[in-house]
Design a protein around this motif. Structure first.
Motif, PDB file in Angstrom:
ATOM      1  N   GLY A 103       7.327  11.429   3.707  1.00  0.00           N
ATOM      2  CA  GLY A 103       7.971  12.633   4.226  1.00  0.00           C
ATOM      3  C   GLY A 103       8.755  13.443   3.219  1.00  0.00           C
ATOM      4  O   GLY A 103       9.326  14.475   3.565  1.00  0.00           O
ATOM      5  N   LYS A 104       8.792  12.997   1.963  1.00  0.00           N
ATOM      6  CA  LYS A 104       9.537  13.711   0.932  1.00  0.00           C
ATOM      7  C   LYS A 104       8.569  14.389  -0.027  1.00  0.00           C
ATOM      8  O   LYS A 104       7.639  13.743  -0.526  1.00  0.00           O
ATOM      9  N   PRO A 105       8.767  15.679  -0.315  1.00  0.00           N
ATOM     10  CA  PRO A 105       7.868  16.385  -1.231  1.00  0.00           C
ATOM     11  C   PRO A 105       7.863  15.763  -2.628  1.00  0.00           C
ATOM     12  O   PRO A 105       8.907  15.396  -3.162  1.00  0.00           O
TER      13      PRO A 105
ATOM     14  N   LEU B 110       0.875  20.886  -0.210  1.00  0.00           N
ATOM     15  CA  LEU B 110       2.143  20.200  -0.424  1.00  0.00           C
ATOM     16  C   LEU B 110       1.850  18.715  -0.378  1.00  0.00           C
ATOM     17  O   LEU B 110       1.368  18.197   0.634  1.00  0.00           O
ATOM     18  N   LEU B 111       2.106  18.020  -1.490  1.00  0.00           N
ATOM     19  CA  LEU B 111       1.870  16.589  -1.594  1.00  0.00           C
ATOM     20  C   LEU B 111       3.201  15.877  -1.388  1.00  0.00           C
ATOM     21  O   LEU B 111       4.192  16.218  -2.043  1.00  0.00           O
TER      22      LEU B 111
ATOM     23  N   MET C 134       0.838  -1.181   0.000  1.00  0.00           N
ATOM     24  CA  MET C 134       0.000   0.000   0.000  1.00  0.00           C
ATOM     25  C   MET C 134       0.886   1.249   0.000  1.00  0.00           C
ATOM     26  O   MET C 134       1.900   1.305   0.690  1.00  0.00           O
ATOM     27  N   MET C 135       0.481   2.229  -0.786  1.00  0.00           N
ATOM     28  CA  MET C 135       1.186   3.507  -0.840  1.00  0.00           C
ATOM     29  C   MET C 135       0.266   4.581  -0.250  1.00  0.00           C
ATOM     30  O   MET C 135      -0.896   4.662  -0.632  1.00  0.00           O
ATOM     31  N   MET C 136       0.805   5.386   0.677  1.00  0.00           N
ATOM     32  CA  MET C 136       0.029   6.468   1.283  1.00  0.00           C
ATOM     33  C   MET C 136       0.705   7.803   0.981  1.00  0.00           C
ATOM     34  O   MET C 136       1.833   8.047   1.413  1.00  0.00           O
ATOM     35  N   LEU C 137       0.008   8.640   0.224  1.00  0.00           N
ATOM     36  CA  LEU C 137       0.466   9.994  -0.059  1.00  0.00           C
ATOM     37  C   LEU C 137      -0.191  10.933   0.942  1.00  0.00           C
ATOM     38  O   LEU C 137      -1.302  10.668   1.414  1.00  0.00           O
ATOM     39  N   SER C 138       0.480  12.029   1.229  1.00  0.00           N
ATOM     40  CA  SER C 138      -0.057  13.007   2.169  1.00  0.00           C
ATOM     41  C   SER C 138      -0.182  14.358   1.478  1.00  0.00           C
ATOM     42  O   SER C 138       0.725  14.780   0.754  1.00  0.00           O
ATOM     43  N   LEU C 139      -1.312  15.035   1.698  1.00  0.00           N
ATOM     44  CA  LEU C 139      -1.521  16.377   1.164  1.00  0.00           C
ATOM     45  C   LEU C 139      -1.889  17.301   2.313  1.00  0.00           C
ATOM     46  O   LEU C 139      -2.946  17.150   2.923  1.00  0.00           O
ATOM     47  N   LEU C 140      -0.997  18.239   2.620  1.00  0.00           N
ATOM     48  CA  LEU C 140      -1.260  19.251   3.639  1.00  0.00           C
ATOM     49  C   LEU C 140      -1.699  20.520   2.938  1.00  0.00           C
ATOM     50  O   LEU C 140      -0.996  21.017   2.061  1.00  0.00           O
TER      51      LEU C 140
END
Length: 144
Positions: free
Chosen positions: A23-25, A18-19, A1-7
């Motif tokens: 922890g890396k942009p 910022l996606l 599973m891949m989890m991307l983060s968008l703040l």
């Protein structure tokens, strides 16, 4: 599973984000302002969404965000001006130039696809976790 983060940072003229992955942009994003999840005029609500690959008539092979409450046809596609080019979708950009504005969207989208498409091709599930980071409110001072 891949989890991307968008703040996200919210502003009346647009939403900037910022996606990142692990922890890396990956890229920055632009969206419409938050307008209570109204179709075609608001960014989508915070939450965790599964990403899928979808062929779109206008935008071609794109990432889609199905199952957004009260919404449909939400894509991640190129755009540089949220207010005039988006109807609720997310646009990756290389740099922010203002609230809901950015540059080199196609380049940023390609970087995101280069990361996500191989995972999808391997049969992995890919998710995008969208979180609020900051609200920016403009204050207009009255001159006496």
């Amino acid at each position: 599973m891949m989890m991307l983060s968008l703040l996200r940072t919210y502003h009346p003229e647009g939403t900037n984000g910022l996606l990142s992955y692990e922890g890396k942009p990956v890229c920055k994003t632009i969206e419409l302002p938050w307008r209570n999840n109204k179709k075609r005029v608001s960014c989508i609500p915070t939450g965790t969404y599964r990403l899928i690959r979808r062929m779109h008539q206008k935008h071609g092979d794109q990432l889609a965000i199905p199952n957004v409450p009260g919404r449909e046809a939400i894509l991640i596609h190129p755009a540089n001006f949220a207010l005039s080019e988006l109807q609720g979708c997310i646009a990756p950009v290389s740099e922010h130039t203002g609230y809901g504005k950015g540059t080199y969207s196609r380049k940023a989208l390609q970087a995101l696809k280069d990361l996500v498409y191989p995972a999808l091709e391997r049969g992995e599930e890919v998710f995008l976790n969208i979180q609020e980071y900051l609200w920016i409110v403009e204050i207009q001072w009255e001159q006496e």
